[in-house]
Write a protein that holds these residues in place. Structure first.
Motif, PDB file in Angstrom:
ATOM      1  N   PRO A   1      33.415   9.319 -26.924  1.00  0.00           N
ATOM      2  CA  PRO A   1      34.249   8.360 -28.101  1.00  0.00           C
ATOM      3  C   PRO A   1      33.984   6.998 -27.396  1.00  0.00           C
ATOM      4  O   PRO A   1      33.960   6.890 -26.245  1.00  0.00           O
ATOM      5  N   ALA A   2      33.904   5.903 -28.227  1.00  0.00           N
ATOM      6  CA  ALA A   2      33.690   4.627 -27.748  1.00  0.00           C
ATOM      7  C   ALA A   2      34.733   3.788 -27.503  1.00  0.00           C
ATOM      8  O   ALA A   2      35.584   2.908 -28.347  1.00  0.00           O
ATOM      9  N   THR A   3      35.699   4.266 -26.315  1.00  0.00           N
ATOM     10  CA  THR A   3      36.747   3.822 -25.830  1.00  0.00           C
ATOM     11  C   THR A   3      36.726   3.294 -24.431  1.00  0.00           C
ATOM     12  O   THR A   3      35.720   3.793 -23.669  1.00  0.00           O
ATOM     13  N   VAL A   4      37.487   2.646 -23.816  1.00  0.00           N
ATOM     14  CA  VAL A   4      37.422   1.911 -22.599  1.00  0.00           C
ATOM     15  C   VAL A   4      38.574   2.933 -21.763  1.00  0.00           C
ATOM     16  O   VAL A   4      39.593   2.765 -22.007  1.00  0.00           O
TER      17      VAL A   4
ATOM     18  N   ARG B   1      32.292  16.408 -27.623  1.00  0.00           N
ATOM     19  CA  ARG B   1      31.661  16.217 -26.075  1.00  0.00           C
ATOM     20  C   ARG B   1      32.553  16.696 -25.266  1.00  0.00           C
ATOM     21  O   ARG B   1      33.971  16.219 -25.128  1.00  0.00           O
ATOM     22  N   MET B   2      32.079  17.636 -24.255  1.00  0.00           N
ATOM     23  CA  MET B   2      32.764  18.009 -22.920  1.00  0.00           C
ATOM     24  C   MET B   2      32.644  17.172 -21.784  1.00  0.00           C
ATOM     25  O   MET B   2      31.570  16.948 -21.485  1.00  0.00           O
ATOM     26  N   ASP B   3      33.698  16.380 -21.435  1.00  0.00           N
ATOM     27  CA  ASP B   3      33.409  15.604 -20.538  1.00  0.00           C
ATOM     28  C   ASP B   3      33.276  16.322 -19.197  1.00  0.00           C
ATOM     29  O   ASP B   3      32.700  15.657 -18.203  1.00  0.00           O
ATOM     30  N   HIS B   4      33.993  17.364 -18.937  1.00  0.00           N
ATOM     31  CA  HIS B   4      33.820  18.201 -17.693  1.00  0.00           C
ATOM     32  C   HIS B   4      33.808  19.492 -17.921  1.00  0.00           C
ATOM     33  O   HIS B   4      34.118  20.059 -18.915  1.00  0.00           O
ATOM     34  N   TYR B   5      33.143  20.195 -16.961  1.00  0.00           N
ATOM     35  CA  TYR B   5      33.090  21.662 -16.945  1.00  0.00           C
ATOM     36  C   TYR B   5      33.953  22.337 -15.687  1.00  0.00           C
ATOM     37  O   TYR B   5      33.724  21.824 -14.534  1.00  0.00           O
ATOM     38  N   VAL B   6      34.761  23.265 -15.973  1.00  0.00           N
ATOM     39  CA  VAL B   6      35.377  24.068 -14.813  1.00  0.00           C
ATOM     40  C   VAL B   6      35.234  25.627 -15.118  1.00  0.00           C
ATOM     41  O   VAL B   6      35.639  26.150 -15.906  1.00  0.00           O
ATOM     42  N   GLU B   7      34.791  26.246 -14.158  1.00  0.00           N
ATOM     43  CA  GLU B   7      34.645  27.824 -14.338  1.00  0.00           C
ATOM     44  C   GLU B   7      35.454  28.473 -13.188  1.00  0.00           C
ATOM     45  O   GLU B   7      35.392  27.926 -11.935  1.00  0.00           O
ATOM     46  N   VAL B   8      36.360  29.314 -13.524  1.00  0.00           N
ATOM     47  CA  VAL B   8      37.185  29.853 -12.615  1.00  0.00           C
ATOM     48  C   VAL B   8      36.940  31.286 -12.483  1.00  0.00           C
ATOM     49  O   VAL B   8      36.747  32.061 -13.281  1.00  0.00           O
ATOM     50  N   ASP B   9      36.484  31.680 -11.356  1.00  0.00           N
ATOM     51  CA  ASP B   9      36.117  33.277 -10.887  1.00  0.00           C
ATOM     52  C   ASP B   9      37.477  33.925 -10.746  1.00  0.00           C
ATOM     53  O   ASP B   9      38.236  33.485 -10.270  1.00  0.00           O
ATOM     54  N   PHE B  10      37.251  35.177 -11.743  1.00  0.00           N
ATOM     55  CA  PHE B  10      38.655  35.798 -11.983  1.00  0.00           C
ATOM     56  C   PHE B  10      38.985  36.459 -10.625  1.00  0.00           C
ATOM     57  O   PHE B  10      40.338  36.762 -10.402  1.00  0.00           O
ATOM     58  N   SER B  11      38.293  36.909  -9.606  1.00  0.00           N
ATOM     59  CA  SER B  11      38.683  37.697  -8.594  1.00  0.00           C
ATOM     60  C   SER B  11      39.442  36.223  -7.662  1.00  0.00           C
ATOM     61  O   SER B  11      40.484  36.667  -6.727  1.00  0.00           O
ATOM     62  N   GLY B  12      38.843  35.091  -7.666  1.00  0.00           N
ATOM     63  CA  GLY B  12      39.288  34.221  -6.981  1.00  0.00           C
ATOM     64  C   GLY B  12      40.670  33.550  -7.719  1.00  0.00           C
ATOM     65  O   GLY B  12      41.668  33.099  -7.039  1.00  0.00           O
ATOM     66  N   PHE B  13      40.909  33.765  -8.950  1.00  0.00           N
ATOM     67  CA  PHE B  13      42.120  33.402  -9.632  1.00  0.00           C
ATOM     68  C   PHE B  13      43.212  34.532  -9.040  1.00  0.00           C
ATOM     69  O   PHE B  13      44.575  34.140  -8.777  1.00  0.00           O
ATOM     70  N   ALA B  14      42.951  35.658  -8.791  1.00  0.00           N
ATOM     71  CA  ALA B  14      43.919  36.710  -8.233  1.00  0.00           C
ATOM     72  C   ALA B  14      44.340  36.202  -7.162  1.00  0.00           C
ATOM     73  O   ALA B  14      45.515  36.208  -6.624  1.00  0.00           O
ATOM     74  N   ASP B  15      43.460  35.644  -6.096  1.00  0.00           N
ATOM     75  CA  ASP B  15      43.725  34.999  -4.826  1.00  0.00           C
ATOM     76  C   ASP B  15      44.702  33.985  -4.924  1.00  0.00           C
ATOM     77  O   ASP B  15      45.621  33.508  -4.008  1.00  0.00           O
TER      78      ASP B  15
ATOM     79  N   ASP C   1      38.941  20.764 -38.679  1.00  0.00           N
ATOM     80  CA  ASP C   1      39.938  19.837 -38.644  1.00  0.00           C
ATOM     81  C   ASP C   1      40.634  19.617 -37.423  1.00  0.00           C
ATOM     82  O   ASP C   1      40.701  18.690 -36.784  1.00  0.00           O
ATOM     83  N   LEU C   2      40.814  20.990 -36.885  1.00  0.00           N
ATOM     84  CA  LEU C   2      41.494  21.081 -35.379  1.00  0.00           C
ATOM     85  C   LEU C   2      40.462  20.376 -34.204  1.00  0.00           C
ATOM     86  O   LEU C   2      40.807  19.451 -33.606  1.00  0.00           O
ATOM     87  N   TRP C   3      39.049  20.622 -34.380  1.00  0.00           N
ATOM     88  CA  TRP C   3      38.224  19.878 -33.459  1.00  0.00           C
ATOM     89  C   TRP C   3      38.124  18.559 -33.632  1.00  0.00           C
ATOM     90  O   TRP C   3      38.233  17.617 -32.617  1.00  0.00           O
ATOM     91  N   GLU C   4      38.141  18.003 -34.867  1.00  0.00           N
ATOM     92  CA  GLU C   4      38.141  16.592 -35.229  1.00  0.00           C
ATOM     93  C   GLU C   4      39.385  15.863 -34.581  1.00  0.00           C
ATOM     94  O   GLU C   4      39.172  14.682 -33.987  1.00  0.00           O
ATOM     95  N   SER C   5      40.484  16.519 -34.280  1.00  0.00           N
ATOM     96  CA  SER C   5      41.505  15.916 -34.005  1.00  0.00           C
ATOM     97  C   SER C   5      41.487  15.826 -32.143  1.00  0.00           C
ATOM     98  O   SER C   5      42.558  15.110 -31.813  1.00  0.00           O
TER      99      SER C   5
END
Length: 345
Positions: free
Chosen positions: A63-66, A179-193, A339-343
């Motif tokens: 997006p063209a925003t500051v 556009r995905m500004d960032h990516y975060v992957e959570v390992d499920f076994s680590g989630f349990a911890d 429409d959802l993604w557009e929002s």
């Protein structure tokens, strides 16, 4: 969205929440003082993938925003942000087998959520994409060279299986136009911890759950879950009526809210030992893009969410309907999905 409580309750949630980034911000301060080793260890926990380098300019425009910043002594970004969050479910290794990871090798992404942070970072929308969605899977670059093949009517979660995080991001951007500004992957076994480090989470289920595959057996009602049980709740599907992925997503949304509430109720900054345990579990479970692959960058993100309360997080599922080619699969329900993604752009 859940109904909001009175001012005192809401203020308490705001003070305690800071979302998961509170632990990271606190651990940064911890490491900057007498515990330099702790900072080095936590920073080294984080794994990363160069998503931007792999995809280049062949993706939706930003997006063209500051970007705005907060008027504090330590400015942090407060512009709108879109983050793809995946739950990586390993099927290999003795620990994952004990946690109900399945019988096949490798890893799958059975949980995908697009997290949209509004400008100001005081509200968020979490949109789940069902793993059973049939999509147009684009050709994706592979870490070893070459590319994956394009596929029409492919299962959404095959993108991660075949091409890892890069292909997961490209497939989501192709599906949503966002556009995905960032990516975060959570390992499920680590989630349990992580859940164990927080002392468990409290979740209310509306139906009985009886699932040998996820090792979860619960009567309908309110339960205090430890890490293994919370992971079972995130994974359970066959213990629900019809084995529906959509029903599993509803449980995952309950778990997201429960986790935020537990962070809110845990005064991490007054308990250095618990703080370190939470930060170690959190960073140890993460794979991020290179824009979030340091403790400092994650702490800045966490601090920018300081005014985000659990009640301000809205959870949704992408509108879908049964696929004409297969009643056990779904496709995006248009124009509602568009429409959802557009929002969120």
């Amino acid at each position: 969205m859940a109904a909001r409580g009175g001012q005192d309750g809401r203020g308490g949630r705001r003070k305690g929440l800071k979302v998961a980034g509170l632990a990271l911000a606190g651990s940064l301060l911890l490491g900057a003082g007498a515990a330099g080793w702790a900072y080095w260890h936590l920073n080294g926990n984080i794994k990363s993938v160069d998503i931007n380098g792999a995809l280049g300019d062949d993706r939706p425009a930003r997006p063209a925003t500051v970007p705005s910043v907060s008027p504090t002594a330590s400015p942090v970004p407060t512009g709108a942000l879109n983050v793809l969050v995946l739950g990586s479910d390993s099927r290999s290794g003795e620990e994952n087998q004990e946690l109900g990871g399945g019988d096949s090798g490798g890893a799958r992404s059975d949980t995908a959520m697009v997290v949209h942070l509004d400008a100001g970072r005081t509200a968020a929308t979490v949109v789940s994409i069902p793993r059973d969605t049939l999509v147009e899977r684009p050709s994706c670059p592979l870490p070893s060279g070459g590319t994956t093949r394009e596929a029409s009517g492919a299962m959404f979660n095959t993108a991660y299986e075949l091409g890892g995080p890069v292909c997961a991001v490209k497939t989501v951007e192709t599906l949503t136009g966002v556009r995905m500004d960032h990516y975060v992957e959570v390992d499920f076994s680590g989630f349990a911890d992580l859940v164990d480090a927080l002392g468990g989470v409290t979740v209310t289920t509306d139906v009985d759950i009886d699932d040998d595959k996820s090792h979860l057996h619960l009567d309908a009602g309110t339960h205090r879950l430890d890490g293994t049980e919370a992971l079972g709740l995130a994974r359970t599907r066959y213990g629900l009526a019809g084995g529906s992925d959509l029903a599993r997503i509803e449980l995952q949304h309950k778990l997201v809210k429960a986790l935020l509430e537990q962070v809110s109720a845990t005064d991490l900054l007054t308990d250095p030992a618990r703080l370190y345990q939470v930060a170690d579990a959190l960073t140890g479970s993460l794979t991020t893009d290179t824009g979030l692959d340091s403790l400092g960058e994650l702490a800045d993100l966490g601090r920018s969410l300081g005014d985000l309360a659990a009640d301000d997080v809205r959870t949704l599922t992408m509108p879908v309907l049964p696929a004409p080619s297969d009643p056990n699969r779904v496709v995006a329900d248009q124009p509602e999905a568009a429409d959802l993604w557009e929002s969120l752009r």
